[in-house]
Design a protein around this motif. Structure first.
Motif, PDB file in Angstrom:
ATOM      1  N   SER A 155       0.848  -1.185   0.000  1.00 46.44           N
ATOM      2  CA  SER A 155       0.000   0.000   0.000  1.00 46.44           C
ATOM      3  C   SER A 155       0.885   1.236   0.000  1.00 46.44           C
ATOM      4  N   GLU A 156       0.270   2.412  -0.093  1.00 45.73           N
ATOM      5  CA  GLU A 156       1.040   3.657  -0.029  1.00 45.73           C
ATOM      6  C   GLU A 156       1.820   3.733   1.278  1.00 45.73           C
ATOM      7  N   GLU A 157       1.161   3.314   2.374  1.00 47.50           N
ATOM      8  CA  GLU A 157       1.845   3.350   3.667  1.00 47.50           C
ATOM      9  C   GLU A 157       3.035   2.399   3.690  1.00 47.50           C
ATOM     10  N   ASP A 158       2.879   1.219   3.060  1.00 45.38           N
ATOM     11  CA  ASP A 158       3.966   0.252   3.017  1.00 45.38           C
ATOM     12  C   ASP A 158       5.186   0.817   2.302  1.00 45.38           C
ATOM     13  N   VAL A 159       4.951   1.426   1.130  1.00 45.08           N
ATOM     14  CA  VAL A 159       6.068   1.948   0.338  1.00 45.08           C
ATOM     15  C   VAL A 159       6.825   3.016   1.133  1.00 45.08           C
ATOM     16  N   LEU A 160       6.084   3.915   1.754  1.00 43.58           N
ATOM     17  CA  LEU A 160       6.737   4.969   2.534  1.00 43.58           C
ATOM     18  C   LEU A 160       7.488   4.395   3.727  1.00 43.58           C
ATOM     19  N   ALA A 161       6.928   3.374   4.358  1.00 40.86           N
ATOM     20  CA  ALA A 161       7.596   2.764   5.501  1.00 40.86           C
ATOM     21  C   ALA A 161       8.886   2.071   5.078  1.00 40.86           C
ATOM     22  N   VAL A 162       8.872   1.392   3.951  1.00 38.35           N
ATOM     23  CA  VAL A 162      10.082   0.730   3.456  1.00 38.35           C
ATOM     24  C   VAL A 162      11.148   1.761   3.105  1.00 38.35           C
ATOM     25  N   ILE A 163      10.740   2.859   2.456  1.00 32.79           N
ATOM     26  CA  ILE A 163      11.699   3.915   2.128  1.00 32.79           C
ATOM     27  C   ILE A 163      12.348   4.454   3.398  1.00 32.79           C
ATOM     28  N   GLU A 164      11.549   4.681   4.433  1.00 34.73           N
ATOM     29  CA  GLU A 164      12.105   5.190   5.686  1.00 34.73           C
ATOM     30  C   GLU A 164      13.071   4.173   6.301  1.00 34.73           C
ATOM     31  N   HIS A 165      12.706   2.895   6.258  1.00 37.26           N
ATOM     32  CA  HIS A 165      13.588   1.848   6.777  1.00 37.26           C
ATOM     33  C   HIS A 165      14.916   1.840   6.021  1.00 37.26           C
ATOM     34  N   LEU A 166      14.848   1.904   4.697  1.00 37.67           N
ATOM     35  CA  LEU A 166      16.070   1.859   3.887  1.00 37.67           C
ATOM     36  C   LEU A 166      16.889   3.138   4.034  1.00 37.67           C
ATOM     37  N   ARG A 167      16.220   4.246   4.296  1.00 43.23           N
ATOM     38  CA  ARG A 167      16.963   5.491   4.535  1.00 43.23           C
ATOM     39  C   ARG A 167      17.867   5.345   5.754  1.00 43.23           C
ATOM     40  N   VAL A 168      17.358   4.686   6.775  1.00 42.80           N
ATOM     41  CA  VAL A 168      18.119   4.519   8.015  1.00 42.80           C
ATOM     42  C   VAL A 168      19.130   3.377   7.896  1.00 42.80           C
ATOM     43  N   GLU A 169      18.678   2.244   7.337  1.00 43.87           N
ATOM     44  CA  GLU A 169      19.508   1.040   7.330  1.00 43.87           C
ATOM     45  C   GLU A 169      20.423   0.947   6.104  1.00 43.87           C
ATOM     46  N   GLY A 170      20.118   1.717   5.045  1.00 45.54           N
ATOM     47  CA  GLY A 170      20.927   1.662   3.830  1.00 45.54           C
ATOM     48  C   GLY A 170      20.276   0.800   2.769  1.00 45.54           C
ATOM     49  N   GLY A 171      20.188   1.330   1.546  1.00 44.26           N
ATOM     50  CA  GLY A 171      19.540   0.581   0.479  1.00 44.26           C
ATOM     51  C   GLY A 171      20.185   0.806  -0.872  1.00 44.26           C
ATOM     52  N   LYS A 172      21.511   0.944  -0.901  1.00 41.60           N
ATOM     53  CA  LYS A 172      22.186   1.235  -2.171  1.00 41.60           C
ATOM     54  C   LYS A 172      22.262   0.009  -3.076  1.00 41.60           C
ATOM     55  N   LYS A 173      22.256  -1.179  -2.458  1.00 36.23           N
ATOM     56  CA  LYS A 173      22.316  -2.410  -3.240  1.00 36.23           C
ATOM     57  C   LYS A 173      20.985  -3.121  -3.129  1.00 36.23           C
ATOM     58  N   PHE A 174      20.371  -3.441  -4.266  1.00 31.69           N
ATOM     59  CA  PHE A 174      19.054  -4.065  -4.225  1.00 31.69           C
ATOM     60  C   PHE A 174      19.150  -5.519  -3.826  1.00 31.69           C
ATOM     61  N   SER A 175      18.246  -5.932  -2.941  1.00 32.20           N
ATOM     62  CA  SER A 175      18.141  -7.326  -2.525  1.00 32.20           C
ATOM     63  C   SER A 175      16.691  -7.610  -2.168  1.00 32.20           C
ATOM     64  N   LEU A 176      16.137  -8.691  -2.735  1.00 36.11           N
ATOM     65  CA  LEU A 176      14.772  -9.071  -2.402  1.00 36.11           C
ATOM     66  C   LEU A 176      14.657  -9.431  -0.922  1.00 36.11           C
ATOM     67  N   ASN A 177      15.706 -10.009  -0.352  1.00 36.95           N
ATOM     68  CA  ASN A 177      15.683 -10.345   1.073  1.00 36.95           C
ATOM     69  C   ASN A 177      15.595  -9.080   1.921  1.00 36.95           C
ATOM     70  N   THR A 178      16.354  -8.054   1.528  1.00 34.58           N
ATOM     71  CA  THR A 178      16.304  -6.785   2.253  1.00 34.58           C
ATOM     72  C   THR A 178      14.922  -6.167   2.143  1.00 34.58           C
ATOM     73  N   LEU A 179      14.332  -6.246   0.950  1.00 35.25           N
ATOM     74  CA  LEU A 179      12.989  -5.692   0.747  1.00 35.25           C
ATOM     75  C   LEU A 179      11.976  -6.420   1.616  1.00 35.25           C
ATOM     76  N   ASP A 180      12.070  -7.736   1.672  1.00 32.69           N
ATOM     77  CA  ASP A 180      11.142  -8.506   2.486  1.00 32.69           C
ATOM     78  C   ASP A 180      11.289  -8.160   3.963  1.00 32.69           C
ATOM     79  N   ALA A 181      12.535  -8.025   4.411  1.00 33.46           N
ATOM     80  CA  ALA A 181      12.769  -7.669   5.815  1.00 33.46           C
ATOM     81  C   ALA A 181      12.259  -6.264   6.116  1.00 33.46           C
TER      82      ALA A 181
END
Length: 532
Positions: free
Chosen positions: A302-328
């Protein structure tokens, strides 16, 4: 100036490089008319996992089957990871390019590699040049590299016969000033031709490309309608106008505009590339655009999910794509599932009326309110649902961190206690609810699972309706009446997700009887609030 179009390569990340022969033929004619110098027809790869179309491999046989424009330079791209992996580099190159350039339709080979692969991949340039190919190297993800790191990369390149050294704004996070600075750093060590490949996360792909030309870059990339991974690239139809102006030569854009209308605009509607606020945030925070592309193509987000994932990756780092990282990242809750409150204190033996957010609540408001006053069910409202008299609502339930943050002011004004996994929420969300009476019921997300514990639950998704069902079930309610679960249109992917959620719930041990008392498309057992 070298104007390179790489639509069939970069755009292939959306359609598995499976472009129709008619599209390719029209594309070739349009590129020649628009003044494009080089066409990169696709990748050349040894990988064969799942179906990919011809442009994922771009063999000599495939290229020779095409009506190639006279005088056009033909290119392919190789991912550097295939030259520094398990297969020895020269063996991999021999498999990828079994013929010398004089016996191949390919003129130019570009190698795209990350910074950590660059030094190891560079000897491939010598091997390819000895066989007559022009060679370009595309350095990815240089936006966050220091001056010394960029200069060190340039010094490595000096030792090899490159026809062009490119850098890519892989995350779409650069602005024109940063582009200029990066070029200056490269130029202090590298004196040969330079190129740039821009991404349009922040709608700066064209501006960054033009600034690069002003700074002396002579190779520039674009794709038709910007079709490319994530939000896409500088658009060929716009860059063609700018290049023609700089060259003082008019470009014939008629075939290109026909190509857009006939092929690319319909594909863009279907696949949805192009910048949007999610890609903008990804560019701003240096997050790999494939995270956004994957979420936007997956109805679970959902819209909330996408924003929450972006915030998570902003803090934890998301320069390299990984489906496992996305799932987590989709599991937004912190720590082990836990809670401080048992719903038995309010729900045990009660009939529960669950108010959804569909229009059925407002449409049948009078009947619902009459039923509540006469039969006194425990009324549980999702999020900030306020279509009936607030005095008739006993409790509210919400669980998604982004939705809670967005609704925190409304929740503090609403009088009902809020059931939420409070102790597992991010700190900023807990702070936003500091003045609210909360009932802390824990939440664990686990695929295809429902479990109902005293102070927490396990759900297959973070959808609030699933959480509400689990609260009532853990609380040992008698049954659940549902209003405002009208459902979405038949073609809306959210319908399938909700149906699946209800099926998983009803199959779970301990599940309560569900009865929809306003119209629903979800296949639930239904009765009429008017008959009740």
């Amino acid at each position: 100036m070298k104007f390179l179009d790489c639509t069939l390569r970069d755009g292939g990340y959306y359609n598995a490089w499976d472009f129709s022969p008619e599209l390719i033929n029209d594309y070739l004619a349009a590129m020649q008319a628009a003044g494009v110098d080089i066409i990169e027809l696709g990748l050349r790869s040894l990988k064969n996992s799942g179906f990919n179309g011809a442009c994922a491999y771009t063999t000599d046989e495939f290229i020779n089957s095409l009506p190639l424009p006279e005088g056009m330079t033909i290119g392919v791209m190789v991912n550097g990871s295939e030259l520094v992996g398990d297969v020895p580099q020269q063996e991999a190159l021999q498999l990828l390019f079994p013929r010398a350039a004089s016996h191949s339709p390919v003129d130019l080979v570009r190698i795209a590699c990350h910074v950590h692969e660059f030094k190891q991949a560079l000897p491939a340039a010598t091997w390819l040049k000895e066989r007559g190919y022009s060679v370009g190297f595309n350095l990815m993800q240089v936006a966050d590299r220091t001056e010394e790191e960029v200069k060190a990369l340039a010094r490595e390149a000096v030792n090899y016969p490159l026809d062009a050294l490119y850098f890519a704004d892989s995350m779409g996070s650069m602005n024109p000033e940063q582009v200029a600075t990066t070029i200056q750093w490269f130029r202090s060590e590298w004196k040969g031709p330079m190129g740039i490949h821009t991404h349009d996360n922040m709608s700066l792909a064209l501006s960054n490309t033009l600034r690069a030309l002003d700074e002396g870059v002579t190779w520039v990339d674009a794709t038709v309608t910007g079709m490319g991974r994530g939000p896409g690239n500088a658009r060929t139809e716009e860059l063609a106008i700018e290049v023609a102006e700089r060259r003082g030569q008019p470009a014939n854009l008629v075939p290109l505009m026909a190509l857009l209308r006939k092929h690319f605009k319909p594909m863009q509607v279907h696949y949805g590339w192009g910048t949007n606020p999610y890609y903008y945030l990804a560019g701003k925070y240096g997050i790999h655009p494939t995270y956004i592309q994957e979420m936007l193509s997956d109805s679970r987000y959902s819209e909330e999910d996408v924003l929450a994932v972006i915030e998570h990756l902003r803090v934890e780092g998301g320069k390299k794509f990984s489906l496992n990282t996305l799932d987590a990242a989709r599991h937004f809750y912190r720590g082990e599932p836990k809670g401080q409150w048992s719903p038995k204190t309010r729900f045990a033996g009660r009939e529960v009326l669950l108010l959804g957010t569909g229009p059925g609540v407002a449409r049948h408001r009078a009947a619902l309110e009459r039923y509540i006053r006469e039969h006194k069910p425990l009324v549980l409202a999702l999020n900030t649902q306020s279509a009936i008299d607030a005095e008739l609502i006993d409790l509210r339930v919400a669980c998604h961190p982004v939705r809670l943050l967005a609704d925190c002011e409304a929740h503090t004004r609403l009088p009902q206690p809020l059931i939420t996994p409070y102790s597992m929420l991010p700190t900023d969300v807990r702070d936003s609810l500091a003045d609210k009476e909360v009932l802390d019921f824990g939440l664990n997300v686990q695929a295809e699972s429902f479990a109902f514990e005293a102070t927490h639950c396990t759900l297959p998704t973070s959808l609030v309706v699933g959480y509400a069902l689990a609260v009532a079930t853990s609380g040992q309610a008698a049954r659940i009446l549902m209003a405002g679960f009208d459902g979405y249109g038949a073609d809306d992917p959210r319908s399938g997700e909700m149906r699946q959620l209800f099926e998983h719930y009803q199959a779970a041990e301990g599940a309560l009887p569900l009865t929809a008392i306003t119209p629903t498309r979800y296949g639930l057992h239904s009765e009429s609030v008017y008959a009740l």
